[in-house]
Design a protein around this motif. Structure first.
Motif, PDB file in Angstrom:
ATOM      1  N   ASN A 187       2.238   2.246  -3.422  1.00 42.43           N
ATOM      2  CA  ASN A 187       1.302   2.594  -4.479  1.00 42.43           C
ATOM      3  C   ASN A 187       1.683   3.859  -5.237  1.00 42.43           C
ATOM      4  O   ASN A 187       1.353   4.020  -6.409  1.00 42.43           O
ATOM      5  CB  ASN A 187      -0.110   2.747  -3.919  1.00 42.43           C
ATOM      6  CG  ASN A 187      -0.808   1.409  -3.742  1.00 42.43           C
ATOM      7  OD1 ASN A 187      -0.358   0.389  -4.252  1.00 42.43           O
ATOM      8  ND2 ASN A 187      -1.896   1.401  -2.997  1.00 42.43           N
ATOM      9  N   TYR A 188       2.367   4.778  -4.559  1.00 42.64           N
ATOM     10  CA  TYR A 188       2.757   6.015  -5.226  1.00 42.64           C
ATOM     11  C   TYR A 188       3.734   5.779  -6.376  1.00 42.64           C
ATOM     12  O   TYR A 188       3.935   6.651  -7.216  1.00 42.64           O
ATOM     13  CB  TYR A 188       3.357   7.002  -4.220  1.00 42.64           C
ATOM     14  CG  TYR A 188       2.330   7.905  -3.560  1.00 42.64           C
ATOM     15  CD1 TYR A 188       1.954   9.110  -4.149  1.00 42.64           C
ATOM     16  CD2 TYR A 188       1.730   7.558  -2.360  1.00 42.64           C
ATOM     17  CE1 TYR A 188       1.027   9.951  -3.552  1.00 42.64           C
ATOM     18  CE2 TYR A 188       0.787   8.390  -1.755  1.00 42.64           C
ATOM     19  CZ  TYR A 188       0.441   9.582  -2.353  1.00 42.64           C
ATOM     20  OH  TYR A 188      -0.485  10.395  -1.766  1.00 42.64           O
TER      21      TYR A 188
ATOM     22  N   GLU B  36       0.824  -1.203   0.000  1.00 40.00           N
ATOM     23  CA  GLU B  36       0.000   0.000   0.000  1.00 40.00           C
ATOM     24  C   GLU B  36       0.862   1.259   0.000  1.00 40.00           C
ATOM     25  O   GLU B  36       0.566   2.233  -0.692  1.00 40.00           O
ATOM     26  CB  GLU B  36      -0.922   0.005   1.229  1.00 40.00           C
ATOM     27  CG  GLU B  36      -1.893   1.178   1.261  1.00 40.00           C
ATOM     28  CD  GLU B  36      -2.897   1.061   2.393  1.00 40.00           C
ATOM     29  OE1 GLU B  36      -2.879   1.928   3.284  1.00 40.00           O
ATOM     30  OE2 GLU B  36      -3.686   0.098   2.381  1.00 40.00           O
ATOM     31  N   ARG B  37       1.963   1.236   0.745  1.00 39.43           N
ATOM     32  CA  ARG B  37       2.856   2.396   0.783  1.00 39.43           C
ATOM     33  C   ARG B  37       3.617   2.567  -0.536  1.00 39.43           C
ATOM     34  O   ARG B  37       4.079   3.667  -0.854  1.00 39.43           O
ATOM     35  CB  ARG B  37       3.834   2.252   1.951  1.00 39.43           C
ATOM     36  CG  ARG B  37       3.166   2.303   3.322  1.00 39.43           C
ATOM     37  CD  ARG B  37       4.117   1.916   4.428  1.00 39.43           C
ATOM     38  NE  ARG B  37       5.215   2.865   4.542  1.00 39.43           N
ATOM     39  CZ  ARG B  37       6.269   2.680   5.346  1.00 39.43           C
ATOM     40  NH1 ARG B  37       6.374   1.576   6.071  1.00 39.43           N
ATOM     41  NH2 ARG B  37       7.231   3.590   5.395  1.00 39.43           N
TER      42      ARG B  37
ATOM     43  N   ASN C 256      -4.199   6.595  -4.489  1.00 36.95           N
ATOM     44  CA  ASN C 256      -3.289   6.802  -3.359  1.00 36.95           C
ATOM     45  C   ASN C 256      -3.425   8.197  -2.756  1.00 36.95           C
ATOM     46  O   ASN C 256      -3.624   8.351  -1.550  1.00 36.95           O
ATOM     47  CB  ASN C 256      -1.842   6.506  -3.766  1.00 36.95           C
ATOM     48  CG  ASN C 256      -1.494   7.043  -5.132  1.00 36.95           C
ATOM     49  OD1 ASN C 256      -1.598   8.231  -5.401  1.00 36.95           O
ATOM     50  ND2 ASN C 256      -1.051   6.157  -6.030  1.00 36.95           N
TER      51      ASN C 256
END
Length: 420
Positions: A320-321, A317-318, A373
């Motif tokens: 995603n950027y 998830e982190r 995001n």
């Protein structure tokens, strides 16, 4: 021929809907329309090119500028949202005609009214160092991650029953925290909708077709992620409540049309992602995957590793950027597809197969990738702020975002309602 200037918000809303439908004669991206199907059919049969609509685009924007809303907060609020949608419509029309903004940042600002952070490679390298401590085995990290994650791949013959069960669970959790119309309901379709892993096709009056891809790999964590994002309390509930408030109660016809551009998409995708963590705490999600998803998928033997797997999911998830940065490079820095795939493997820590799929999505929806995001970060700030709301208040604020969107519109249009 000059288009007469219109300054009535109701008429301008009708013009916006018509122009957005005309745009989608040329725009391959999907949209949601729950208005008059005869109007939609009529516009689809009208083969005018976008340059022929330029005068109508200008008239819409000028009409909104000229409309006096000083006597009504509701009118000021409505104009702010409608003007943002009109600006994004005009920007998308220009892009479809090959008139590109000068940069990725300019495209994001024009289409979504926000500025997103640019993250350098050092940011992703630091996450890779941390992930290296979690993923078992030896050798290059992307390959180890791929091998580890694919052990949690749900066999194709079990995906539909896992999804159906998780949709039921997500609905139950949402109903326990939010009063929902009795008439709402979804239809699960195991098919493919463009390049999306899943897509909520809202049909109106509380009915949604929830499409799940049969092409993309379906890992254990995707069950909760997609059931909550697409349906409960995600896009399906958002559209149901939005229709009830904006159309049925207020009569604001512009909300019949929901394209994949405009500031409303920041709220739509961000709130859908926020609903994942609101419906299931991290511990609850681990428990559900261990006790429900793994047995249904025939993967019970992986139960001892589920906590390690979710530490991996947290980092994904982190990461995603990284998709934003890949889009920036492909769309505006001249990168080839092959180079972008290599970059996503190295810095986004994607498998090569998934990286190829990510590029397919970027090529289809361009800078829309930022809504997932950045949208989550923006909605989290809106709901949680600095006052540390309890769970009940978080649900209340999420519903408020659905029913009366507080959007990141341009400052000169800002006229937003207060949150609970």
């Amino acid at each position: 021929m000059n288009t007469p200037l219109q300054t009535d918000l109701g008429k301008l809303a009708e013009d916006y809907v018509s122009l957005a439908l005309h745009l989608h004669n040329h725009d391959p991206n999907p949209y949601i329309f729950i208005g008059d199907k005869a109007l939609e059919a009529k516009v689809k049969a009208d083969k005018r090119l976008l340059p022929e609509l330029a005068g109508a685009f200008v008239a819409l924007r000028e009409g909104l500028e000229a409309t006096d809303v000083s006597g009504s907060e509701d009118d000021a609020y409505r104009r702010a949202l409608l003007a943002d949608s009109a600006d994004a419509l005009i920007a998308r029309a220009a892009l479809l005609q090959g008139r590109m903004p000068e940069s990725f940042e300019a495209e994001v600002e024009a289409l979504y009214s926000v500025s997103v952070p640019e993250l350098g490679e050092d940011h992703f390298r630091a996450l890779a160092v941390e992930l290296d401590e979690i993923i078992p085995g030896s050798g290059p990290l992307p390959e180890r991650m791929s091998a580890f994650r694919d052990r949690f791949l749900v066999p194709p013959e079990h995906v539909e029953k896992v999804v159906a069960a998780t949709l039921d669970e997500a609905r139950s959790r949402t109903r326990a925290n939010m009063d929902l119309p009795e008439y709402e309901g979804i239809t699960l379709l195991m098919n493919n909708f463009g390049e999306f892993g899943a897509f909520a096709e809202y049909l109106g009056k509380g009915c949604t077709n929830v499409h799940f891809s049969t092409k993309m790999p379906f890992h254990v964590d995707r069950a909760v992620e997609l059931a909550t994002h697409e349906a409960y309390p995600g896009h399906h509930i958002q559209a149901t409540l939005l229709e009830a408030e904006m159309l049925d109660k207020r009569g604001w016809r512009e909300w019949e049309m929901l394209p994949l551009f405009g500031a409303h998409t920041i709220v739509a995708e961000g709130a859908a992602n926020y609903g994942v963590r609101l419906s299931f705490t991290r511990d609850e999600r681990i428990e559900y995957d261990r006790d429900v998803v793994l047995p249904m998928a025939g993967l019970t033997h992986l139960a001892p590793e589920i906590e390690t797997y979710h530490r991996y999911v947290d980092y994904v998830e982190r990461l995603n950027y990284a998709r934003n940065e890949a889009a920036r490079r492909v769309l505006y820095q001249g990168w080839s597809r092959a180079r972008a795939v290599d970059w996503l493997v190295e810095f986004g820590l994607e498998t090569r197969t998934i990286a190829e799929m990510r590029l397919n999505i970027i090529e289809a929806i361009r800078s829309y990738v930022i809504t997932y995001n950045y949208g989550l970060d923006w909605v989290t700030q809106q709901i949680e702020g600095t006052d540390g709301p309890d769970t009940a208040l978080k649900w209340q604020r999420l519903r408020a975002l659905f029913e009366q969107p507080v959007m990141p519109v341009r400052a000169h249009w800002a006229m937003m309602p207060r949150r609970p």
